[in-house]
Write a protein that holds these residues in place. Sequence first.
Motif, PDB file in Angstrom:
ATOM      1  N   ILE A  68       0.833  -1.203   0.000  1.00 31.76           N
ATOM      2  CA  ILE A  68       0.000   0.000   0.000  1.00 31.76           C
ATOM      3  C   ILE A  68       0.869   1.255   0.000  1.00 31.76           C
ATOM      4  O   ILE A  68       0.664   2.178  -0.783  1.00 31.76           O
ATOM      5  N   GLU A  69       1.896   1.247   0.869  1.00 32.88           N
ATOM      6  CA  GLU A  69       2.742   2.421   1.041  1.00 32.88           C
ATOM      7  C   GLU A  69       3.482   2.790  -0.246  1.00 32.88           C
ATOM      8  O   GLU A  69       3.615   3.949  -0.593  1.00 32.88           O
ATOM      9  N   TYR A  70       3.994   1.773  -0.950  1.00 35.43           N
ATOM     10  CA  TYR A  70       4.804   2.046  -2.148  1.00 35.43           C
ATOM     11  C   TYR A  70       4.067   1.613  -3.404  1.00 35.43           C
ATOM     12  O   TYR A  70       4.677   1.202  -4.377  1.00 35.43           O
ATOM     13  N   HIS A  71       2.784   1.732  -3.373  1.00 37.39           N
ATOM     14  CA  HIS A  71       1.965   1.149  -4.422  1.00 37.39           C
ATOM     15  C   HIS A  71       2.417   1.505  -5.836  1.00 37.39           C
ATOM     16  O   HIS A  71       2.455   0.650  -6.724  1.00 37.39           O
ATOM     17  N   GLU A  72       2.794   2.759  -6.009  1.00 38.40           N
ATOM     18  CA  GLU A  72       3.026   3.196  -7.387  1.00 38.40           C
ATOM     19  C   GLU A  72       4.379   2.830  -7.947  1.00 38.40           C
ATOM     20  O   GLU A  72       4.515   2.615  -9.132  1.00 38.40           O
ATOM     21  N   ASP A  73       5.387   2.748  -7.064  1.00 38.14           N
ATOM     22  CA  ASP A  73       6.707   2.491  -7.632  1.00 38.14           C
ATOM     23  C   ASP A  73       7.318   1.157  -7.209  1.00 38.14           C
ATOM     24  O   ASP A  73       8.368   0.795  -7.702  1.00 38.14           O
ATOM     25  N   VAL A  74       6.646   0.405  -6.328  1.00 33.10           N
ATOM     26  CA  VAL A  74       7.245  -0.874  -5.915  1.00 33.10           C
ATOM     27  C   VAL A  74       6.251  -2.005  -6.177  1.00 33.10           C
ATOM     28  O   VAL A  74       5.081  -1.915  -5.844  1.00 33.10           O
ATOM     29  N   GLU A  75       6.749  -3.027  -6.801  1.00 36.50           N
ATOM     30  CA  GLU A  75       5.924  -4.223  -6.998  1.00 36.50           C
ATOM     31  C   GLU A  75       5.689  -4.884  -5.639  1.00 36.50           C
ATOM     32  O   GLU A  75       6.595  -4.910  -4.806  1.00 36.50           O
ATOM     33  N   PRO A  76       4.501  -5.426  -5.384  1.00 36.70           N
ATOM     34  CA  PRO A  76       4.315  -6.173  -4.137  1.00 36.70           C
ATOM     35  C   PRO A  76       5.255  -7.368  -4.108  1.00 36.70           C
ATOM     36  O   PRO A  76       5.629  -7.898  -5.149  1.00 36.70           O
ATOM     37  N   ASN A  77       5.649  -7.737  -2.919  1.00 35.94           N
ATOM     38  CA  ASN A  77       6.577  -8.861  -2.775  1.00 35.94           C
ATOM     39  C   ASN A  77       5.809 -10.177  -2.914  1.00 35.94           C
ATOM     40  O   ASN A  77       5.355 -10.764  -1.945  1.00 35.94           O
ATOM     41  N   ASP A  78       5.691 -10.596  -4.161  1.00 44.24           N
ATOM     42  CA  ASP A  78       4.911 -11.804  -4.433  1.00 44.24           C
ATOM     43  C   ASP A  78       5.525 -13.054  -3.803  1.00 44.24           C
ATOM     44  O   ASP A  78       4.819 -13.963  -3.390  1.00 44.24           O
ATOM     45  N   LEU A  79       6.852 -13.065  -3.770  1.00 40.15           N
ATOM     46  CA  LEU A  79       7.517 -14.233  -3.179  1.00 40.15           C
ATOM     47  C   LEU A  79       7.143 -14.387  -1.712  1.00 40.15           C
ATOM     48  O   LEU A  79       6.774 -15.472  -1.261  1.00 40.15           O
ATOM     49  N   GLU A  80       7.230 -13.243  -0.979  1.00 41.17           N
ATOM     50  CA  GLU A  80       6.872 -13.278   0.443  1.00 41.17           C
ATOM     51  C   GLU A  80       5.395 -13.628   0.599  1.00 41.17           C
ATOM     52  O   GLU A  80       5.021 -14.436   1.446  1.00 41.17           O
ATOM     53  N   HIS A  81       4.570 -13.036  -0.251  1.00 34.90           N
ATOM     54  CA  HIS A  81       3.141 -13.287  -0.201  1.00 34.90           C
ATOM     55  C   HIS A  81       2.842 -14.785  -0.375  1.00 34.90           C
ATOM     56  O   HIS A  81       2.113 -15.386   0.421  1.00 34.90           O
ATOM     57  N   ASP A  82       3.431 -15.384  -1.395  1.00 31.37           N
ATOM     58  CA  ASP A  82       3.223 -16.811  -1.658  1.00 31.37           C
ATOM     59  C   ASP A  82       3.757 -17.672  -0.519  1.00 31.37           C
ATOM     60  O   ASP A  82       3.144 -18.668  -0.136  1.00 31.37           O
ATOM     61  N   GLN A  83       4.927 -17.249  -0.013  1.00 32.27           N
ATOM     62  CA  GLN A  83       5.549 -18.012   1.082  1.00 32.27           C
ATOM     63  C   GLN A  83       4.634 -18.012   2.317  1.00 32.27           C
ATOM     64  O   GLN A  83       4.395 -19.054   2.932  1.00 32.27           O
TER      65      GLN A  83
END
Length: 154
Positions: free
Chosen positions: A76-91
């Motif tokens: 949410i904080e870096y929505h525009e310039d940072v991709e969400p951490n999908d790896l952490e999310h999946d983990q």
Amino acid sequence: MSEVKSFWCHEASNILCVRASDFDNVTRLFLDAAERCVAAERREKELQQRLTAADERADTATTLIQRIVANFDTEIEYHEDVEPNDLEHDQVLAEMREFLSPKDTEWRMHPCKNGHLDVGAAGGVAHCYTCDEKITAANTQEAFEQWNATHPAS
Ligand SMILES: [Zn+2]
């Protein structure tokens, strides 16, 4: 103890005597009490193990929630310039799924031969707290395995 009658035996002077049946009764009461004491200690140990396991699960759940919330916050904080951490999310999701289907069901004891469900294993003994049926083995894991091997699941 007050029910035990003592009396002076005139055949053997100066020897206070106790009736053999009274002595046997008191001995039996004492042994019963001692056995209950041992069973209570065993039960306390087992409950402590369950409590520790429950604490560990609560800690794991809390950590998983913190990680997924932190990952969302970053998103949410870096929505525009940072991709969400999908790896952490999946983990985290994978660990949550694992958490929701715990392997500790393997440790569930089957009911005793009389069908009582109040059973437990600790200190190398698998035990029914209702009828006192028990299996003693070299260690708790073995006692547990022998119990479940010889008692059908409910
Ligand atoms: Zn039983």
